[in-house]
Design an enzyme around this catalytic site. Structure first.
Site, mmCIF file in Angstrom:
data_model
loop_
_atom_site.group_PDB
_atom_site.id
_atom_site.type_symbol
_atom_site.label_atom_id
_atom_site.label_comp_id
_atom_site.label_asym_id
_atom_site.label_seq_id
_atom_site.Cartn_x
_atom_site.Cartn_y
_atom_site.Cartn_z
ATOM 1 C CE1 TYR A 69 -4.983 -7.652 0.232
ATOM 2 C CE2 TYR A 69 -3.366 -6.334 1.410
ATOM 3 C CZ TYR A 69 -4.074 -7.507 1.282
ATOM 4 O OH TYR A 69 -3.891 -8.522 2.182
ATOM 5 N N GLY A 70 -5.462 -2.735 -4.264
ATOM 6 C CA GLY A 70 -5.515 -1.363 -4.794
ATOM 7 C C GLY A 70 -6.903 -0.817 -5.053
ATOM 8 C CB CYS A 102 1.619 -4.732 -0.148
ATOM 9 S SG CYS A 102 0.068 -4.177 -0.901
ATOM 10 C CG ASN A 103 4.365 0.120 -3.490
ATOM 11 O OD1 ASN A 103 5.164 1.021 -3.329
ATOM 12 N ND2 ASN A 103 4.692 -1.001 -4.102
ATOM 13 C CB THR A 104 -2.074 -0.897 -1.869
ATOM 14 O OG1 THR A 104 -1.857 -0.696 -3.268
ATOM 15 C CG2 THR A 104 -3.464 -0.434 -1.514
ATOM 16 C CG ASP A 120 2.148 -8.185 -2.208
ATOM 17 O OD1 ASP A 120 1.700 -7.045 -2.009
ATOM 18 O OD2 ASP A 120 2.222 -8.674 -3.345
ATOM 19 C CB SER A 121 -2.289 -7.484 -2.180
ATOM 20 O OG SER A 121 -1.486 -7.245 -3.316
ATOM 21 C CB CYS A 142 2.274 -2.080 -7.771
ATOM 22 S SG CYS A 142 1.480 -3.684 -7.461
ATOM 23 C CG HIS A 180 1.578 -7.792 -7.936
ATOM 24 N ND1 HIS A 180 1.263 -7.361 -6.666
ATOM 25 C CD2 HIS A 180 0.965 -9.008 -8.091
ATOM 26 C CE1 HIS A 180 0.493 -8.272 -6.076
ATOM 27 N NE2 HIS A 180 0.301 -9.278 -6.913
#
Length: 263
Positions: free
Chosen positions: A43-44, A74-76, A11-12, A184, A186
């Site tokens: 990352y977004g 990580c969605n992004t 993940d970011s 996200c 997070h």
């Protein structure tokens, strides 16, 4: 591929540990390696090219460490880079997308909210998914500006966090949403704060369980599920301070190893 090889997760930053928890809950005997690329979070706010380059870097590291499957927690990174990763690596790669479909199917008010990063909301994959499932539904998309940075710092419930959440959720409350989709990895860590702010009828959903189920399905289909014989190795690596990971994983402190490493 050896079935004792680990599940690789990246993940970011620390947020994808919410996805790791779901994977570990469903597959408690699996060895896992988690990379928190906190040095480059969030990352977004980055370009698609930067996000793809960082995702390749993380994937290469997880392959070097012997991963048998990789979860992009990580969605992004999923919405911007997963097609490239799947084209370039001959290993199963699981992605994470906002749970728009279940929210759209279950909403009674015909109004749903999506809280995500700019990188997710502006991606082509997100746009396609949203159009497919929300034809007759009002969708309030909010960029969670500032949230990842606070979560990375371990600030889950301070005044600054509460103030930001009130600001970000106001347009959703005004639009009478009855589902809030967390876009996200997070954001599950701020659900307790969101529940204090949102009306009680609003349901909050994320993708963690679905990602864990898909990971199990793919490993089963390839005959790569680990057979229990020894306790699993649960390794976490971050390229920033370990403090926030230690906070978020305090319930697992007896079982996990957390180390700082440059990658």
């Amino acid at each position: 591929m050896d079935r004792n090889n680990p599940i690789g997760v990246f993940d970011s930053g620390v947020g994808g540990s919410s996805i790791w928890k779901e994977i570990h809950k469903l597959l408690p005997y699996e060895n896992t390696i988690y990379l928190a690329d906190s040095k480059n979070a969030p990352y977004g706010n980055r370009s698609a090219e930067e996000i793809t380059a960082l995702s390749i870097k993380n994937t290469e590291k997880l392959l070097e460490l012997g991963s048998k499957i990789i979860v992009v927690a990580c969605n992004t990174a999923t919405t911007n880079a997963i097609a490239t990763l799947r084209e370039n690596y001959d290993i199963p790669i699981i992605g994470i997308e906002p749970a728009i479909k279940p929210a759209a199917l279950q909403t009674a008010s015909k109004s749903i909210g999506i809280l995500a990063t700019k990188g997710t909301l502006s991606s082509a994959l997100f746009s396609r998914t949203t159009k497919e499932f929300t034809k007759d539904i009002s969708v309030v998309e909010i960029i969670g500006e500032g949230l990842v940075k606070l979560i990375e710092a371990g600030n889950l419930d301070g005044p600054e966090m509460v103030s930001l959440l009130k600001k970000h959720t106001k347009p959703m409350i005004d639009a009478n949403v009855d589902y809030l989709v967390l876009g996200c990895s997070h954001y599950p860590y701020i659900v307790p704060q969101l529940m204090k702010i949102l009306p009680p009828n609003v349901k909050i959903i994320d993708s963690g369980e679905a990602v864990a189920r898909q990971t199990k399905t793919v490993l089963q289909s390839l005959n790569l599920l680990r057979e229990y014989n020894t306790p699993p190795q649960l390794q976490f690596f971050t390229n920033a301070t370990t403090n926030t990971l230690q906070l978020l994983l305090k319930d697992y402190s007896k079982f996990v190893s957390i180390a700082q490493e440059d990658f």
